[in-house]
Design an enzyme around this catalytic site. Structure first.
Site, PDB file in Angstrom:
ATOM      1  N   HIS A  54       0.825  -1.010   0.038  1.00 16.51           N
ATOM      2  CA  HIS A  54       0.101  -0.161  -0.127  1.00 16.51           C
ATOM      3  C   HIS A  54       0.797   1.122   0.090  1.00 16.51           C
ATOM      4  CE1 HIS A  54      -3.170  -2.614   2.121  1.00 16.51           C
ATOM      5  NE2 HIS A  54      -3.007  -3.009   0.746  1.00 16.51           N
TER       6      HIS A  54
HETATM    7  C1  LIG Z   1       0.528  -7.089  -4.678  1.00 21.72           C
HETATM    8  C2  LIG Z   1      -0.579  -6.008  -4.648  1.00 21.72           C
HETATM    9  C3  LIG Z   1      -1.592  -6.342  -3.774  1.00 21.72           C
HETATM   10  C4  LIG Z   1      -2.518  -5.397  -3.397  1.00 21.72           C
HETATM   11  N1  LIG Z   1      -3.547  -5.897  -2.503  1.00 21.72           N
HETATM   12  C5  LIG Z   1      -4.770  -4.944  -2.419  1.00 21.72           C
HETATM   13  C6  LIG Z   1      -5.838  -5.379  -1.799  1.00 21.72           C
HETATM   14  O1  LIG Z   1      -5.952  -6.559  -1.590  1.00 21.72           O
HETATM   15  N2  LIG Z   1      -6.833  -4.300  -1.751  1.00 21.72           N
HETATM   16  C7  LIG Z   1      -6.559  -3.003  -1.962  1.00 21.72           C
HETATM   17  O2  LIG Z   1      -7.589  -2.352  -1.842  1.00 21.72           O
HETATM   18  N3  LIG Z   1      -5.172  -2.643  -2.409  1.00 21.72           N
HETATM   19  C8  LIG Z   1      -4.374  -3.488  -2.748  1.00 21.72           C
HETATM   20  N4  LIG Z   1      -3.386  -3.038  -3.139  1.00 21.72           N
HETATM   21  C9  LIG Z   1      -3.040  -1.664  -3.498  1.00 21.72           C
HETATM   22  C10 LIG Z   1      -3.696  -1.204  -4.683  1.00 21.72           C
HETATM   23  O3  LIG Z   1      -3.708  -1.961  -5.802  1.00 21.72           O
HETATM   24  C11 LIG Z   1      -2.791   0.230  -5.049  1.00 21.72           C
HETATM   25  O4  LIG Z   1      -2.909   1.054  -4.130  1.00 21.72           O
HETATM   26  C12 LIG Z   1      -3.360   0.967  -6.415  1.00 21.72           C
HETATM   27  O5  LIG Z   1      -3.377   0.186  -7.463  1.00 21.72           O
HETATM   28  C13 LIG Z   1      -2.546   2.300  -6.350  1.00 21.72           C
HETATM   29  O6  LIG Z   1      -3.486   3.008  -7.722  1.00 21.72           O
HETATM   30  P1  LIG Z   1      -2.378   3.959  -8.474  1.00 21.72           P
HETATM   31  O7  LIG Z   1      -3.254   4.496  -9.468  1.00 21.72           O
HETATM   32  O8  LIG Z   1      -2.029   5.052  -7.417  1.00 21.72           O
HETATM   33  O9  LIG Z   1      -1.224   3.536  -8.879  1.00 21.72           O
HETATM   34  P2  LIG Z   1      -0.687   1.898  -9.740  1.00 21.72           P
HETATM   35  O10 LIG Z   1      -2.155   1.131  -9.654  1.00 21.72           O
HETATM   36  O11 LIG Z   1       0.302   1.265  -9.180  1.00 21.72           O
HETATM   37  O12 LIG Z   1      -0.460   2.289 -11.094  1.00 21.72           O
HETATM   38  C14 LIG Z   1       0.727   2.977 -11.292  1.00 21.72           C
HETATM   39  C15 LIG Z   1       1.017   2.716 -12.964  1.00 21.72           C
HETATM   40  O13 LIG Z   1       2.103   3.608 -13.359  1.00 21.72           O
HETATM   41  C16 LIG Z   1       2.986   2.902 -14.061  1.00 21.72           C
HETATM   42  N5  LIG Z   1       4.291   3.580 -14.173  1.00 21.72           N
HETATM   43  C17 LIG Z   1       5.001   3.666 -13.280  1.00 21.72           C
HETATM   44  N6  LIG Z   1       6.075   4.566 -13.480  1.00 21.72           N
HETATM   45  C18 LIG Z   1       5.940   4.786 -14.961  1.00 21.72           C
HETATM   46  C19 LIG Z   1       6.698   5.472 -16.042  1.00 21.72           C
HETATM   47  N7  LIG Z   1       7.875   6.257 -15.848  1.00 21.72           N
HETATM   48  N8  LIG Z   1       6.049   5.378 -17.270  1.00 21.72           N
HETATM   49  C20 LIG Z   1       4.827   4.752 -17.536  1.00 21.72           C
HETATM   50  N9  LIG Z   1       4.260   4.067 -16.660  1.00 21.72           N
HETATM   51  C21 LIG Z   1       4.633   4.271 -15.456  1.00 21.72           C
HETATM   52  C22 LIG Z   1       3.255   1.463 -13.391  1.00 21.72           C
HETATM   53  O14 LIG Z   1       3.702   0.514 -14.272  1.00 21.72           O
HETATM   54  C23 LIG Z   1       1.700   1.219 -12.933  1.00 21.72           C
HETATM   55  O15 LIG Z   1       0.985   0.329 -13.945  1.00 21.72           O
HETATM   56  C24 LIG Z   1      -2.337  -3.979  -3.548  1.00 21.72           C
HETATM   57  C25 LIG Z   1      -1.361  -4.025  -4.392  1.00 21.72           C
HETATM   58  C26 LIG Z   1      -0.220  -4.688  -4.909  1.00 21.72           C
HETATM   59  C27 LIG Z   1       0.876  -4.312  -5.782  1.00 21.72           C
END
Ligand SMILES: Cc1cc2nc3c(=O)[nH]c(=O)nc-3n(C[C@H](O)[C@H](O)[C@H](O)COP(=O)(O)OP(=O)(O)OC[C@H]3O[C@@H](n4cnc5c(N)ncnc54)[C@H](O)[C@@H]3O)c2cc1C
Ligand SMILES: *[C@@H]1O[C@H](CO)[C@@H](O)[C@H](O)[C@H]1NC(C)=O
Ligand SMILES: *[C@@H]1O[C@H](CO)[C@@H](O)[C@H](O)[C@H]1NC(C)=O
Ligand SMILES: *[C@@H]1O[C@H](CO)[C@@H](O)[C@H](O)[C@H]1NC(C)=O
Ligand SMILES: *[C@@H]1O[C@H](CO)[C@@H](O)[C@H](O)[C@H]1NC(C)=O
Ligand SMILES: *[C@@H]1O[C@H](CO)[C@@H](O)[C@H](O)[C@H]1NC(C)=O
Ligand SMILES: *[C@@H]1O[C@H](CO)[C@@H](O)[C@H](O)[C@H]1NC(C)=O
Length: 628
Positions: free
Chosen positions: A561
């Site tokens: 997280h």
């Molecule tokens: C293994 C795991 C288990 C989890 N389990 C849960 C759960 O059970 N329940 C829950 O509520 N939450 C869970 N989470 C947390 C939740 O999935 C994340 O908090 C959420 O996805 C965050 O969303 P975001 O949009 O901030 O970033 P993310 O969804 O992480 O997206 C960021 C994206 O940006 C891309 N990126 C990064 N840098 C670059 C760049 N320079 N150029 C292009 N692309 C780039 C990455 O590849 C990624 O796809 C889990 C997360 C993980 C990893």
């Protein structure tokens, strides 16, 4: 480390080497809006914008591979396979070693594919407390980010199949939520049954996710981001891919952004990217530039976003100059205040007759073959589940504060005391041991899983190279650098043990993965079957508490997280974006992902990523004059 998360079979290869010499997704030279990262939040914003304004030219540049219609992402139980060391859908961020975690490097798996975390996560459905978002508003000057604004957006995002009429839940949103297709496995059922008998003032609640203090100190059945059709409720399949008949929406995967481009007035004019060498090893690695005429949105997640900012010249002077990046805006908050929910998993043996997720984790071929056949037949069974069926968000009573001890007092008084909807931790009995089980007895397990809602410790993440997008970041988890966090987890270990040792399925502890109590201690882990409900609680000496603390430092890990590395707060408080998500000091550049959280939320963070994405869509649509 005792449990490196390792090999899991049955991962079909995706991404990887391809023989194309031209981009798989044709990327034009100029767009209205360009997204850096195509994860949970970006999928929601880009998809919603495309639906509301089909003429808007939108480009999503995602570093990882596509997830579209891939069973690895659609079938829920495959979540564990994405953690394998050869995974192409997650990136592993490795921390600097720290004495606070017994000299270990903490490894943080991060989603790296279209959908980001939403396409690989464990699908636990947990929501924050109302005061978490209200604090964002009142304590950090973020008008428009209180629970009053965000709860309706979360309602609209979901179809709560568990009870569509329940207050604060939704009945017609794109993301379906159910208990999953495997019914109520015994481990969760016993936790819900025994828990309230051990914790006399903590009854069973109908909903552990109503945002109020009614969700605190109740045992509840865990919903999942899984539909009644047995599929994962990720962001891309429900917001983004649904819009891809619109030619103005381009989702270019395997496209890693190096930096944001600016003109002389510090207006963001576009981005520079490279085709990711892991996804497209045969492509020309030369950087390419794209123009963004209206807006660049960085949604690269809490680990990715600060690195893109720093490579673009936005960050602390000392850090940028140490790697040779020319600073354009001085924002010392970039990459700081990193937070995660530190997680302690303590495994016990379960009755071998119990159904758990262990055969799934161990990739037992018979179990997988049967489970896949069942999912094919009617979308039920273990494939449509995650093994986490009951939990409690626990908040100590005044009397219990004495048990946690003086190390926690200051933190309690300053952070928790006046906010009765804030739990100390989430505690569950997991049906299985979600770890590499090589060398362990092949049997059934159950684990007490405890993560802190609001750790006091913070860490940081910064770039180590000006231009190399593959260079490992300089990441310090900060885990357990505040002793209050150790004291809180110590109490969590004891609470979990008292419930699990009374559950009928209990068959003793997996000793090497527990505190090393002296053999003559009253706390020694000698039981091999359940104790009576009215058995006395285990008594711990000071030496036993020390053994627990050592254990916590040696075993604690991530909850996946990562959060708060580009916080939305006033500049003078170390803020990086204002309440309209604009990066301070530049124009036409926003951040929209969980890195903007100015203070931690207590729940698993997908829900908060959805709230941020949905609110960011409202803000951007309004600024671009799009009717929603
Ligand atoms: C293994 C795991 C288990 C989890 N389990 C849960 C759960 O059970 N329940 C829950 O509520 N939450 C869970 N989470 C947390 C939740 O999935 C994340 O908090 C959420 O996805 C965050 O969303 P975001 O949009 O901030 O970033 P993310 O969804 O992480 O997206 C960021 C994206 O940006 C891309 N990126 C990064 N840098 C670059 C760049 N320079 N150029 C292009 N692309 C780039 C990455 O590849 C990624 O796809 C889990 C997360 C993980 C990893
Ligand atoms: C498992 O169940 C069978 C039959 O229901 C029973 O005979 C056996 O004792 C059980 N084993 C354990 C370890 O409880
Ligand atoms: C689904 O199929 C399995 C057998 O593969 C069966 O045991 C189960 O009862 C079925 N469930 C439903 C809801 O039809
Ligand atoms: C729970 O919240 C309600 C309303 O906000 C408040 O009146 C009540 O005192 C709180 N209960 C506890 C136990 O703090
Ligand atoms: C990494 O960051 C830490 C601060 O967390 C700093 O002390 C250290 O010097 C940095 N290391 C490098 C190689 O930049
Ligand atoms: C356990 O044994 C050690 C010596 O090995 C002794 O110092 C200690 O007092 C004993 N503790 C108890 C609770 O008997
Ligand atoms: C607080 O936010 C408002 C806009 O909502 C802004 O005008 C003001 O400058 C902010 N105050 C600080 C200290 O950042």
């Amino acid at each position: 480390m005792f449990f490196p998360l390792r090999t899991i079979l049955l991962v079909s290869a995706i991404g990887g080497a391809t023989a194309f010499f031209a981009p798989e997704v044709p990327v034009g030279a100029s767009y209205d809006v360009v997204f850096v990262g195509g994860g949970a939040a970006a999928s929601i914003i880009a998809g919603s914008l495309s639906a509301a304004a089909p003429d808007l030219h939108i480009l999503v540049l995602e570093g990882g591979p596509t997830t579209r219609e891939k069973l690895e992402h659609i079938q829920p139980a495959r979540y564990f396979s994405h953690l394998a060391p050869y995974s192409t859908t997650e990136q592993f961020v490795v921390s600097n070693p720290s004495d606070a975690v017994a000299g270990r490097n903490i490894i943080i798996p991060v989603g790296k594919c279209v959908g980001g975390g939403s396409s690989v996560n464990f699908m636990l459905y947990n929501r924050a407390s109302a005061s978490d978002y209200d604090d964002w508003d009142t304590e950090f000057n973020n008008t428009g980010w209180s629970s009053k604004t965000l709860i309706p957006l979360l309602e609209q995002a979901e179809t709560y199949e568990v009870n569509p009429k329940a207050p604060t839940h939704g009945a017609s949103g794109p993301l379906h939520v159910s208990y999953g297709g495997a019914g109520f496995l015994e481990i969760g059922q016993q936790f819900l049954d025994i828990g309230p008998q051990v914790e006399k003032n903590r009854p069973v609640g109908v909903d552990g996710n109503d945002f109020t203090n009614k969700s605190i100190n109740v045992f509840y059945r865990m919903p999942k981001w899984i539909s009644g059709q047995g599929t994962r409720s990720d962001a891309p399949h429900h917001y983004l891919y649904t819009q891809q008949s619109n030619p103005n929406l381009v989702v270019s995967y395997g496209s890693r952004v190096t930096r944001v481009l600016f003109d002389k007035t510090l207006t963001a004019t576009g981005v520079e990217f490279v085709y990711d060498k892991h996804v497209f090893p045969d492509y020309n690695p030369a950087p390419r530039q794209i123009t963004a005429t209206k807006l660049v949105v960085i949604s690269a997640g809490a680990m990715g976003t600060p690195q893109v900012l720093e490579r673009s010249g936005i960050g602390a002077k000392s850090i940028l100059s140490s790697v040779g990046v020319k600073q354009i805006v001085d924002l010392p908050g970039v990459g700081e205040t990193y937070r995660d929910h530190v997680f302690l998993v303590s495994p016990y043996f379960a009755d071998p007759n119990t159904t758990t997720f262990d055969p799934i984790f161990r990739a037992d071929p018979t179990t997988w073959t049967q489970a896949l056949a069942q999912w094919d037949a009617n979308r039920t069974g273990l494939i449509a589940a995650n093994g986490v069926d009951a939990a409690i968000k626990m908040r100590p009573t005044t009397a219990e504060l004495a048990d946690i001890g003086p190390e926690f007092t200051a933190r309690w008084n300053s952070f928790y005391a006046s906010k009765p909807d804030k739990p100390l931790f989430w505690l569950s009995a997991l049906a299985g041991l979600p770890a590499d089980q090589t060398g362990l007895p092949v049997t059934q397990y159950m684990s007490s899983g405890c993560f802190l809602g609001y750790p006091e410790s913070t860490g940081s993440i910064h770039i180590s190279s000006a231009t190399d997008v593959y260079a490992p970041a300089n990441y310090s988890s900060g885990f357990l650098t505040a002793q209050s966090d150790v004291a809180a987890l110590r109490w969590g270990y004891k609470k979990g043990r008292e419930i699990l040792r009374r559950m009928p399925a209990f068959r003793g502890a997996l000793i090497p993965a527990h505190p090393q109590f002296a053999t003559n201690s009253t706390a020694a882990l000698t039981e091999t079957g359940p104790v009576p409900l009215d058995a006395p609680d285990v008594v711990y000496s000071a030496a036993d508490d020390q053994a627990i603390d050592d254990y916590i430092r040696g075993f604690v890990g991530t909850s996946w997280h990562s959060f708060g590395t580009a916080p939305m707060k006033p500049l003078a408080q170390g803020g990086v974006v204002d309440s309209n998500l604009n990066v301070y000091g530049v124009k036409n550049l926003k951040i929209a992902d969980v890195s903007i959280g100015p203070e931690m939320v207590n729940a698993n963070t997908y829900s908060t990523a959805i709230a941020i994405g949905a609110n960011a869509f409202q803000i951007i649509a309004k600024e671009l004059g799009i009717k929603v």
